[in-house]
Scaffold this motif. Structure first.
Motif, mmCIF file in Angstrom:
data_model
loop_
_atom_site.group_PDB
_atom_site.id
_atom_site.type_symbol
_atom_site.label_atom_id
_atom_site.label_comp_id
_atom_site.label_asym_id
_atom_site.label_seq_id
_atom_site.Cartn_x
_atom_site.Cartn_y
_atom_site.Cartn_z
ATOM 1 N N ALA A 49 0.837 -1.210 0.000
ATOM 2 C CA ALA A 49 0.000 0.000 0.000
ATOM 3 C C ALA A 49 0.869 1.255 0.000
ATOM 4 N N TRP A 50 1.945 1.256 0.776
ATOM 5 C CA TRP A 50 2.880 2.388 0.831
ATOM 6 C C TRP A 50 3.526 2.612 -0.537
ATOM 7 N N LEU A 51 3.987 1.532 -1.160
ATOM 8 C CA LEU A 51 4.638 1.655 -2.468
ATOM 9 C C LEU A 51 3.656 2.162 -3.526
ATOM 10 N N LEU A 52 2.424 1.662 -3.494
ATOM 11 C CA LEU A 52 1.407 2.135 -4.438
ATOM 12 C C LEU A 52 1.130 3.627 -4.239
ATOM 13 N N ALA A 53 1.047 4.056 -2.984
ATOM 14 C CA ALA A 53 0.792 5.474 -2.686
ATOM 15 C C ALA A 53 1.936 6.357 -3.176
ATOM 16 N N LYS A 54 3.160 5.824 -3.203
ATOM 17 C CA LYS A 54 4.324 6.579 -3.675
ATOM 18 C C LYS A 54 4.431 6.586 -5.207
ATOM 19 N N GLY A 55 3.599 5.786 -5.879
ATOM 20 C CA GLY A 55 3.643 5.753 -7.335
ATOM 21 C C GLY A 55 4.708 4.844 -7.907
ATOM 22 N N VAL A 56 5.151 3.851 -7.146
ATOM 23 C CA VAL A 56 6.167 2.910 -7.620
ATOM 24 C C VAL A 56 5.614 2.130 -8.807
ATOM 25 N N LYS A 57 6.450 1.971 -9.848
ATOM 26 C CA LYS A 57 6.056 1.218 -11.039
ATOM 27 C C LYS A 57 6.863 -0.063 -11.213
ATOM 28 N N SER A 58 8.071 -0.131 -10.621
ATOM 29 C CA SER A 58 8.910 -1.322 -10.669
ATOM 30 C C SER A 58 9.386 -1.643 -9.269
ATOM 31 N N LEU A 59 9.354 -2.921 -8.925
ATOM 32 C CA LEU A 59 9.803 -3.392 -7.616
ATOM 33 C C LEU A 59 10.753 -4.546 -7.860
ATOM 34 N N ILE A 60 11.929 -4.499 -7.222
ATOM 35 C CA ILE A 60 12.919 -5.562 -7.369
ATOM 36 C C ILE A 60 13.074 -6.236 -6.009
ATOM 37 N N ILE A 61 12.842 -7.550 -5.974
ATOM 38 C CA ILE A 61 12.865 -8.280 -4.705
ATOM 39 C C ILE A 61 13.661 -9.571 -4.822
ATOM 40 N N GLN A 62 14.022 -10.144 -3.657
ATOM 41 C CA GLN A 62 14.560 -11.498 -3.622
ATOM 42 C C GLN A 62 13.466 -12.480 -3.237
ATOM 43 N N HIS A 63 12.733 -12.168 -2.161
ATOM 44 C CA HIS A 63 11.664 -13.045 -1.683
ATOM 45 C C HIS A 63 10.472 -12.222 -1.250
ATOM 46 N N MET A 64 9.285 -12.796 -1.485
ATOM 47 C CA MET A 64 8.039 -12.144 -1.100
ATOM 48 C C MET A 64 7.030 -13.245 -0.809
ATOM 49 N N SER A 65 6.225 -13.048 0.226
ATOM 50 C CA SER A 65 5.189 -14.035 0.506
ATOM 51 C C SER A 65 3.985 -13.803 -0.410
ATOM 52 N N ASN A 66 3.076 -14.732 -0.397
ATOM 53 C CA ASN A 66 1.955 -14.695 -1.327
ATOM 54 C C ASN A 66 0.998 -13.511 -1.124
ATOM 55 N N PRO A 67 0.591 -13.147 0.106
ATOM 56 C CA PRO A 67 -0.389 -12.053 0.235
ATOM 57 C C PRO A 67 0.047 -10.716 -0.393
ATOM 58 N N PRO A 68 1.269 -10.224 -0.147
ATOM 59 C CA PRO A 68 1.635 -8.973 -0.810
ATOM 60 C C PRO A 68 1.761 -9.130 -2.323
ATOM 61 N N TYR A 69 2.250 -10.291 -2.769
ATOM 62 C CA TYR A 69 2.366 -10.508 -4.216
ATOM 63 C C TYR A 69 0.979 -10.461 -4.863
ATOM 64 N N GLN A 70 0.012 -11.106 -4.245
ATOM 65 C CA GLN A 70 -1.345 -11.102 -4.803
ATOM 66 C C GLN A 70 -1.934 -9.696 -4.838
ATOM 67 N N LYS A 71 -1.616 -8.889 -3.825
ATOM 68 C CA LYS A 71 -2.099 -7.502 -3.806
ATOM 69 C C LYS A 71 -1.508 -6.718 -4.985
ATOM 70 N N ILE A 72 -0.243 -6.948 -5.288
ATOM 71 C CA ILE A 72 0.406 -6.292 -6.428
ATOM 72 C C ILE A 72 -0.237 -6.747 -7.735
ATOM 73 N N VAL A 73 -0.466 -8.062 -7.854
ATOM 74 C CA VAL A 73 -1.086 -8.599 -9.068
ATOM 75 C C VAL A 73 -2.473 -8.002 -9.261
ATOM 76 N N GLU A 74 -3.259 -7.948 -8.192
ATOM 77 C CA GLU A 74 -4.622 -7.404 -8.279
ATOM 78 C C GLU A 74 -4.617 -5.942 -8.707
ATOM 79 N N ASP A 75 -3.668 -5.159 -8.185
ATOM 80 C CA ASP A 75 -3.598 -3.739 -8.553
ATOM 81 C C ASP A 75 -3.152 -3.576 -10.003
#
Length: 124
Positions: A49-75
């Motif tokens: 939610a914080w990243l979306l509010a900041k207008g982030v368009k690209s995110l680079i990660i090593q590991h992420m759990s399913n709930p935040p990933y699904q939120k990104i996919v849905e948005d």
């Protein structure tokens, strides 16, 4: 375009933090300028939610759990890239990003990355 990367420290060339939602710091890169901000959000969904509010368009990660990933996919407004498994510092990571050497995480490979992350959580 704003790029976000979870990092281990507030130094400009910090190493990428392995766990997205628990990262204490995030690097934000826009037009070649890097700023490091403390992550005040609690948990992966709040970080998204914080990243979306900041207008982030690209995110680079090593590991992420399913709930935040699904939120990104849905948005649908953030593209997620995999930094790989090895320790990597921000300057080297951005070179890989700029030269299209990072894999985009999508339906074809997300499950393997997230499964790997979930296995690590079960062992702790």
């Amino acid at each position: 375009m704003i790029i976000a990367v979870p990092v281990k420290t507030d130094r400009e060339n910090s190493a990428v933090a392995p766990l997205f939602g628990k990262s204490k710091w995030f690097a934000f890169i826009e037009d070649g300028n890097i700023s490091i901000e403390k992550n005040e959000a609690k948990g992966g969904a709040a970080v998204v939610a914080w990243l979306l509010a900041k207008g982030v368009k690209s995110l680079i990660i090593q590991h992420m759990s399913n709930p935040p990933y699904q939120k990104i996919v849905e948005d649908g407004s953030i593209t997620v890239y995999h930094a790989g498994e090895a320790r990597i510092e921000l300057d080297e990571l951005l070179i890989k990003y700029d030269t299209n050497c990072l894999a985009v995480i999508d339906e074809s490979n997300a499950e393997g990355i997230i499964k790997n992350n979930d296995r690590k959580h079960q062992n702790h």
